[in-house]
Scaffold this motif. Sequence first.
Motif, PDB file in Angstrom:
ATOM      1  N   MET A 105       0.831  -1.206   0.000  1.00 33.20           N
ATOM      2  CA  MET A 105       0.000   0.000   0.000  1.00 33.20           C
ATOM      3  C   MET A 105       0.868   1.260   0.000  1.00 33.20           C
ATOM      4  O   MET A 105       0.634   2.185  -0.784  1.00 33.20           O
ATOM      5  N   ILE A 106       1.876   1.299   0.852  1.00 34.14           N
ATOM      6  CA  ILE A 106       2.756   2.476   0.926  1.00 34.14           C
ATOM      7  C   ILE A 106       3.529   2.641  -0.383  1.00 34.14           C
ATOM      8  O   ILE A 106       3.622   3.739  -0.938  1.00 34.14           O
ATOM      9  N   GLU A 107       4.065   1.544  -0.911  1.00 35.40           N
ATOM     10  CA  GLU A 107       4.819   1.573  -2.174  1.00 35.40           C
ATOM     11  C   GLU A 107       3.973   2.127  -3.323  1.00 35.40           C
ATOM     12  O   GLU A 107       4.471   2.828  -4.191  1.00 35.40           O
ATOM     13  N   ARG A 108       2.679   1.807  -3.314  1.00 36.40           N
ATOM     14  CA  ARG A 108       1.770   2.226  -4.396  1.00 36.40           C
ATOM     15  C   ARG A 108       1.076   3.559  -4.113  1.00 36.40           C
ATOM     16  O   ARG A 108       0.254   4.006  -4.897  1.00 36.40           O
ATOM     17  N   GLY A 109       1.363   4.170  -2.979  1.00 32.92           N
ATOM     18  CA  GLY A 109       0.801   5.483  -2.672  1.00 32.92           C
ATOM     19  C   GLY A 109      -0.654   5.441  -2.232  1.00 32.92           C
ATOM     20  O   GLY A 109      -1.381   6.421  -2.396  1.00 32.92           O
ATOM     21  N   GLY A 110      -1.082   4.338  -1.629  1.00 34.65           N
ATOM     22  CA  GLY A 110      -2.463   4.217  -1.176  1.00 34.65           C
ATOM     23  C   GLY A 110      -2.635   4.560   0.282  1.00 34.65           C
ATOM     24  O   GLY A 110      -1.662   4.677   1.037  1.00 34.65           O
ATOM     25  N   VAL A 111      -3.898   4.717   0.696  1.00 31.01           N
ATOM     26  CA  VAL A 111      -4.220   4.945   2.106  1.00 31.01           C
ATOM     27  C   VAL A 111      -5.006   3.769   2.678  1.00 31.01           C
ATOM     28  O   VAL A 111      -5.239   3.693   3.883  1.00 31.01           O
ATOM     29  N   GLY A 112      -5.416   2.852   1.812  1.00 32.34           N
ATOM     30  CA  GLY A 112      -6.144   1.673   2.259  1.00 32.34           C
ATOM     31  C   GLY A 112      -5.928   0.543   1.268  1.00 32.34           C
ATOM     32  O   GLY A 112      -5.631   0.781   0.096  1.00 32.34           O
ATOM     33  N   LEU A 113      -6.056  -0.691   1.767  1.00 34.81           N
ATOM     34  CA  LEU A 113      -5.900  -1.859   0.907  1.00 34.81           C
ATOM     35  C   LEU A 113      -6.656  -3.024   1.531  1.00 34.81           C
ATOM     36  O   LEU A 113      -6.509  -3.292   2.729  1.00 34.81           O
ATOM     37  N   ALA A 114      -7.464  -3.689   0.714  1.00 38.08           N
ATOM     38  CA  ALA A 114      -8.175  -4.888   1.149  1.00 38.08           C
ATOM     39  C   ALA A 114      -7.434  -6.107   0.613  1.00 38.08           C
ATOM     40  O   ALA A 114      -6.846  -6.065  -0.471  1.00 38.08           O
ATOM     41  N   ALA A 115      -7.480  -7.198   1.373  1.00 38.36           N
ATOM     42  CA  ALA A 115      -6.746  -8.409   0.985  1.00 38.36           C
ATOM     43  C   ALA A 115      -7.166  -8.905  -0.397  1.00 38.36           C
ATOM     44  O   ALA A 115      -6.322  -9.389  -1.161  1.00 38.36           O
ATOM     45  N   ASN A 124      -4.206   3.512   6.476  1.00 42.10           N
ATOM     46  CA  ASN A 124      -3.216   4.380   7.094  1.00 42.10           C
ATOM     47  C   ASN A 124      -3.351   5.758   6.466  1.00 42.10           C
ATOM     48  O   ASN A 124      -2.780   6.027   5.407  1.00 42.10           O
ATOM     49  N   LEU A 125      -4.149   6.605   7.120  1.00 46.76           N
ATOM     50  CA  LEU A 125      -4.367   7.953   6.600  1.00 46.76           C
ATOM     51  C   LEU A 125      -3.197   8.857   6.967  1.00 46.76           C
ATOM     52  O   LEU A 125      -2.608   8.704   8.041  1.00 46.76           O
ATOM     53  N   PRO A 126      -2.877   9.807   6.087  1.00 48.95           N
ATOM     54  CA  PRO A 126      -1.845  10.786   6.436  1.00 48.95           C
ATOM     55  C   PRO A 126      -2.319  11.665   7.603  1.00 48.95           C
ATOM     56  O   PRO A 126      -3.508  11.949   7.720  1.00 48.95           O
ATOM     57  N   ARG A 127      -1.401  12.061   8.451  1.00 45.40           N
ATOM     58  CA  ARG A 127      -1.730  12.983   9.541  1.00 45.40           C
ATOM     59  C   ARG A 127      -1.956  14.374   8.966  1.00 45.40           C
ATOM     60  O   ARG A 127      -1.279  14.779   8.022  1.00 45.40           O
ATOM     61  N   GLN A 128      -2.876  15.109   9.590  1.00 46.89           N
ATOM     62  CA  GLN A 128      -3.180  16.462   9.106  1.00 46.89           C
ATOM     63  C   GLN A 128      -1.991  17.398   9.256  1.00 46.89           C
ATOM     64  O   GLN A 128      -1.740  18.219   8.385  1.00 46.89           O
ATOM     65  N   GLU A 129      -1.232  17.254  10.360  1.00 48.14           N
ATOM     66  CA  GLU A 129      -0.172  18.230  10.616  1.00 48.14           C
ATOM     67  C   GLU A 129       0.999  18.145   9.648  1.00 48.14           C
ATOM     68  O   GLU A 129       1.620  19.155   9.346  1.00 48.14           O
ATOM     69  N   ASP A 130       1.315  16.932   9.132  1.00 50.09           N
ATOM     70  CA  ASP A 130       2.465  16.842   8.228  1.00 50.09           C
ATOM     71  C   ASP A 130       2.141  16.119   6.915  1.00 50.09           C
ATOM     72  O   ASP A 130       3.015  15.940   6.075  1.00 50.09           O
ATOM     73  N   ASN A 131       0.887  15.684   6.747  1.00 49.57           N
ATOM     74  CA  ASN A 131       0.433  14.980   5.543  1.00 49.57           C
ATOM     75  C   ASN A 131       1.261  13.730   5.248  1.00 49.57           C
ATOM     76  O   ASN A 131       1.382  13.314   4.111  1.00 49.57           O
TER      77      ASN A 131
END
Length: 173
Positions: free
Chosen positions: A43-53, A66-73
């Motif tokens: 998910m991180i490698e592909r630039g996603g915020v969610g992934l289902a099996a 894994n959503l980005p945090r508001q303070e640092d994105n």
Amino acid sequence: MRNLIVILEILKYPDKRLRKKSKPVEVFDEALHTLLDDMYETMIERGGVGLAAIQVGVEQQILIINLPRQEDNEQHKEDMLEIINPVFLKQEGEIVWNEGCLSVPEYYEETKRFAHITLAYKDRFGNDKILQAEDFLSVAVQHEIDHLNGVLFVDKLPILKRKKFEKERRRAR
């Protein structure tokens, strides 16, 4: 503990495997932990915020967010949610969100979702958990749970937007 990072293949629309209904997880073991770790890295490698099996070809009720945090994105691994065998307890309100999907690359469209949800689920160890979510997190959870039921966000589009999407997909092939 393994150090090997495995980037999994993400199934792409219109792959028929994305339409399969996922089965509940019954065994919470090292193999599950390895899958969760590989899903995270993928998910991180592909630039996603969610992934289902199911998006990586595994027909089990497993999703990560894994959503980005508001303070640092930025996405911080300690914020990751591992949700197994989810069940909605409450869904209320309405929100429209511009959604995208790793299985439907480079396509974004506004989708209606519940604004607030309450969810029961299990963590990687089989412990019972409750999640209350709103806004982006609520949308992300609903999007990934749809995957577990063989539903893609493009299925929720109004008929004219859906036809436009299908036409663009055919042209892109």
